[in-house]
Design a protein around this motif. Structure first.
Motif, PDB file in Angstrom:
ATOM      1  N   GLY A   1       0.771  -1.240   0.055  1.00  0.00           N
ATOM      2  CA  GLY A   1      -0.018   0.111  -0.067  1.00  0.00           C
ATOM      3  C   GLY A   1       0.930   1.202  -0.136  1.00  0.00           C
ATOM      4  N   VAL A   2       2.202   1.148   0.219  1.00  0.00           N
ATOM      5  CA  VAL A   2       3.125   2.310   0.204  1.00  0.00           C
ATOM      6  C   VAL A   2       4.002   2.124  -1.028  1.00  0.00           C
ATOM      7  CG1 VAL A   2       4.815   3.512   1.581  1.00  0.00           C
ATOM      8  CG2 VAL A   2       2.820   2.420   2.704  1.00  0.00           C
ATOM      9  N   GLY A   3       4.380   1.145  -1.118  1.00  0.00           N
ATOM     10  CA  GLY A   3       5.432   0.745  -2.207  1.00  0.00           C
ATOM     11  C   GLY A   3       7.073   0.604  -1.933  1.00  0.00           C
ATOM     12  N   TYR A   4       7.885   0.868  -2.426  1.00  0.00           N
ATOM     13  CA  TYR A   4       9.142   0.705  -2.052  1.00  0.00           C
ATOM     14  C   TYR A   4       9.796   2.099  -2.157  1.00  0.00           C
ATOM     15  CZ  TYR A   4       8.761  -3.961  -4.188  1.00  0.00           C
ATOM     16  OH  TYR A   4       8.353  -5.108  -4.421  1.00  0.00           O
ATOM     17  N   PRO A   5      10.794   2.171  -1.001  1.00  0.00           N
ATOM     18  CA  PRO A   5      11.288   3.461  -0.731  1.00  0.00           C
ATOM     19  C   PRO A   5      12.683   3.594  -1.781  1.00  0.00           C
ATOM     20  CG  PRO A   5      11.855   1.807   1.027  1.00  0.00           C
ATOM     21  CD  PRO A   5      10.599   1.283   0.189  1.00  0.00           C
ATOM     22  N   VAL A   6      12.651   4.471  -2.518  1.00  0.00           N
ATOM     23  CA  VAL A   6      13.576   4.563  -3.712  1.00  0.00           C
ATOM     24  C   VAL A   6      14.933   4.411  -3.203  1.00  0.00           C
ATOM     25  CG1 VAL A   6      14.225   6.083  -5.416  1.00  0.00           C
ATOM     26  CG2 VAL A   6      11.832   5.659  -5.324  1.00  0.00           C
ATOM     27  N   GLN A   7      15.427   5.483  -2.383  1.00  0.00           N
ATOM     28  CA  GLN A   7      16.797   5.546  -1.911  1.00  0.00           C
ATOM     29  C   GLN A   7      17.271   4.313  -1.294  1.00  0.00           C
ATOM     30  OE1 GLN A   7      17.951   8.843   0.644  1.00  0.00           O
ATOM     31  NE2 GLN A   7      19.633   9.089  -0.409  1.00  0.00           N
ATOM     32  N   THR A   8      16.526   3.747  -0.354  1.00  0.00           N
ATOM     33  CA  THR A   8      16.970   2.694   0.659  1.00  0.00           C
ATOM     34  C   THR A   8      16.944   1.510  -0.633  1.00  0.00           C
ATOM     35  OG1 THR A   8      15.671   3.450   2.114  1.00  0.00           O
ATOM     36  CG2 THR A   8      16.198   1.078   2.453  1.00  0.00           C
ATOM     37  N   THR A   9      16.047   1.296  -1.293  1.00  0.00           N
ATOM     38  CA  THR A   9      16.069   0.175  -2.204  1.00  0.00           C
ATOM     39  C   THR A   9      16.973   0.117  -3.197  1.00  0.00           C
ATOM     40  OG1 THR A   9      13.337   0.153  -2.260  1.00  0.00           O
ATOM     41  CG2 THR A   9      14.484  -1.170  -4.057  1.00  0.00           C
ATOM     42  N   ALA A  10      17.236   1.323  -3.702  1.00  0.00           N
ATOM     43  CA  ALA A  10      18.504   1.556  -4.784  1.00  0.00           C
ATOM     44  C   ALA A  10      19.612   1.011  -3.723  1.00  0.00           C
ATOM     45  CB  ALA A  10      18.631   2.985  -5.152  1.00  0.00           C
TER      46      ALA A  10
END
Length: 209
Positions: A62-71
């Motif tokens: 429902g929120v998605g992937y945190p861009v910076q952390t996932t990268a």
């Protein structure tokens, strides 16, 4: 985590995900869903979720992937969180194009040494690098370079590959149009440009509706 149990296909897709998340980082995006990521970069949302699940929990439903952390985590998985130096063997046309290719830097990869056996090329510059004698391939172990790109004629490729493995190379990107035998401890990826291009004419056949 036992990386040997993770399918090769999953590992091969991780750089695509990293490229996508890196672009989103540049655009200052904070979060993105697997569906939005798939639409934007031509990926499969179910496949994204399945691939990343091999490495633990990345995003929130429902929120998605945190861009910076996932990268950051994908870079760590691929060991691209620190610069990886690569040797290039073969300073011909393909080699020159690879040295000039700017895309390696986005993955924290650097061609740090170039070798050739042609006396007319040894000592000359290719980009910012000086072409070294192929006899110096053995120095790669002391230089802690464990990746190599092979761009030599097919008849010389196996001999050079043997020298590379003896010098401690454990990852080999092979542009030479031949089958190479390497130890099980060495990961080899073959890129045959001609055969890949040779596939495309098949799809040019017109179909009658």
């Amino acid at each position: 985590m036992n990386y040997r149990r993770i399918p090769d296909e999953t590992i091969q897709r991780l750089p695509m995900y990293l490229r996508g998340f890196s672009l989103l980082e540049e655009e200052k995006e904070e979060t993105i869903s697997s569906r939005e990521l798939a639409i934007r970069f031509g990926l499969n949302p179910h496949q994204i979720r399945k691939d990343l699940s091999y490495f633990g929990t990345f995003g929130r439903r429902g929120v998605g992937y945190p861009v910076q952390t996932t990268a950051k985590r994908i870079r760590q998985i691929l060991k691209l969180d620190k610069k990886q130096k690569t040797a290039l063997i073969g300073a011909g046309r393909i080699g020159a194009a690879l040295v000039a290719y700017p895309g390696f830097s986005s993955f924290n990869l650097e061609i740090a040494a170039v070798f050739d056996n042609n006396p007319k090329k040894i000592g000359k510059k290719i980009g910012t690098l000086t072409i070294e004698n192929a006899h110096r391939i053995s120095t790669l172990k002391n230089r802690k370079i464990r990746l190599a790109i092979l761009a030599v004629p097919a008849e010389a490729a196996q001999t050079v590959a043997d020298k590379l493995t003896k010098a401690g190379v454990r990852g080999l990107l092979n542009f030479s149009p031949c089958h190479l035998k390497v130890p099980a401890s060495v990961k080899k990826i073959d890129i045959d440009l001609a055969s890949q291009l040779g596939i495309l004419p098949y799809y040019l056949q017109t179909r009658k509706s």
